[in-house]
Design an enzyme around this catalytic site. Structure first.
Site, PDB file in Angstrom:
ATOM      1  N   SER A 140     -55.034 -15.260 -45.750  1.00 43.89           N
ATOM      2  CA  SER A 140     -56.176 -15.754 -45.292  1.00 43.89           C
ATOM      3  C   SER A 140     -56.451 -15.400 -43.621  1.00 43.89           C
ATOM      4  CB  SER A 140     -56.786 -16.966 -45.480  1.00 43.89           C
ATOM      5  OG  SER A 140     -58.081 -17.375 -44.954  1.00 43.89           O
ATOM      6  N   TYR A 153     -56.276 -25.798 -44.476  1.00 41.07           N
ATOM      7  CA  TYR A 153     -56.326 -24.338 -45.069  1.00 41.07           C
ATOM      8  C   TYR A 153     -55.787 -23.442 -44.017  1.00 41.07           C
ATOM      9  CZ  TYR A 153     -57.698 -20.479 -47.865  1.00 41.07           C
ATOM     10  OH  TYR A 153     -57.829 -19.253 -48.411  1.00 41.07           O
TER      11      TYR A 153
END
Length: 266
Positions: A140, A153
């Site tokens: 990501s 995250y």
């Protein structure tokens, strides 16, 4: 040649799309989910279409359950050639770290980091022994451009990128390659539920990520093992052509930027 694959979080979203695309490529697919019902639909669809597929169950944060699921997958399909670590969670709310539900914060980190680590530990001894295998860790952009409202995250994906980077070189000596590939923001139930994406319409095309996974499966990106790749932005073929140049630098790896030529960490 990639004949078999394991996809985690295969019941929906990106995981399901990856499983379906790999099956279209003639690859046998083990679908891993947290419960039998989570992967039942995709398993039924794939087998109806004539694909070789099996469903296995594990919480990816449980190493014993993961090892058992990998054994079951290999008993059904044969040795695994490819793993796609897709299963993941996102912060439940867009709040600063100190306001987050800490139990949920750790759930995110454990799922996104410990999960792939457990899977990798279960499959790598066999891959190394066979001198053949590839792993895709779902990366990501949050790993390199962290968002303070998604601290769990961001932390988990940053750590996963470092894991990929750390194990890539020794694995390559055994014919095994590992990749950190971000699909970008594609439209899934998870991303659509994030406040920051409310009203978003310009999603990345999921096919770009699926094409990247297929390129990995066919060995076309082996020279980029250990580097961070963004399927939504990168021309992966052009990057692969520059692999020798990238190998001489820290390009697409986590590292400190020196403050000057006299920086002792340079």
């Amino acid at each position: 040649m990639t004949a078999t694959a394991l996809v985690t979080g295969a019941g929906r979203g990106i995981g399901r799309a990856v499983a379906e695309r790999l099956a279209d490529e003639g690859i046998a697919v083990a679908l891993l989910g947290r419960s039998p019902s989570s992967v039942a639909d995709v398993h039924a669809d794939l087998t109806r279409s004539g694909a070789r597929a099996t469903a296995v169950v594990a919480d990816v944060t449980d190493p014993r359950a993961v090892s058992r699921a990998v054994r079951e997958a290999e008993a059904a399909l044969g040795p695994l050639d490819l793993v796609v670590n897709n299963a993941g969670l996102i912060d439940a709310k867009e709040v600063p770290f100190w306001e987050a539900d800490f139990a949920q914060w750790w759930d995110v980190v454990e799922t996104n980091l410990r999960g792939p680590a457990n899977i990798d530990r279960a499959v790598l001894p066999g891959m190394v022994a066979r001198r053949h295998g590839r792993i895709v860790n779902l990366g990501s952009g949050f790993a390199v451009g962290p968002d303070p409202h998604y601290s769990a995250y961001s932390v988990s994906k940053g750590a996963l990128m470092r894991l990929t980077d750390t194990i890539a070189a020794p694995l390559a000596e055994h014919g095994v390659y590992v990749f950190d590939i971000s699909p970008g923001a594609v439209a899934t139930d998870m991303t659509a539920a994030m406040d920051m994406f409310e009203g978003k319409t310009d999603w990345y095309d999921i096919d770009l990520f699926l094409d990247a996974v297929v390129a990995v499966a066919h060995g076309r990106l082996d020279a980029l093992s250990g580097r961070f790749l963004h399927a939504g932005k990168d021309d992966l073929g052009a990057l692969a052509a520059r692999a020798a140049e990238l190998a001489e630098s820290d390009a697409r790896r986590l590292h400190l930027r020196p403050y000057g030529p006299d920086d002792p960490q340079r």
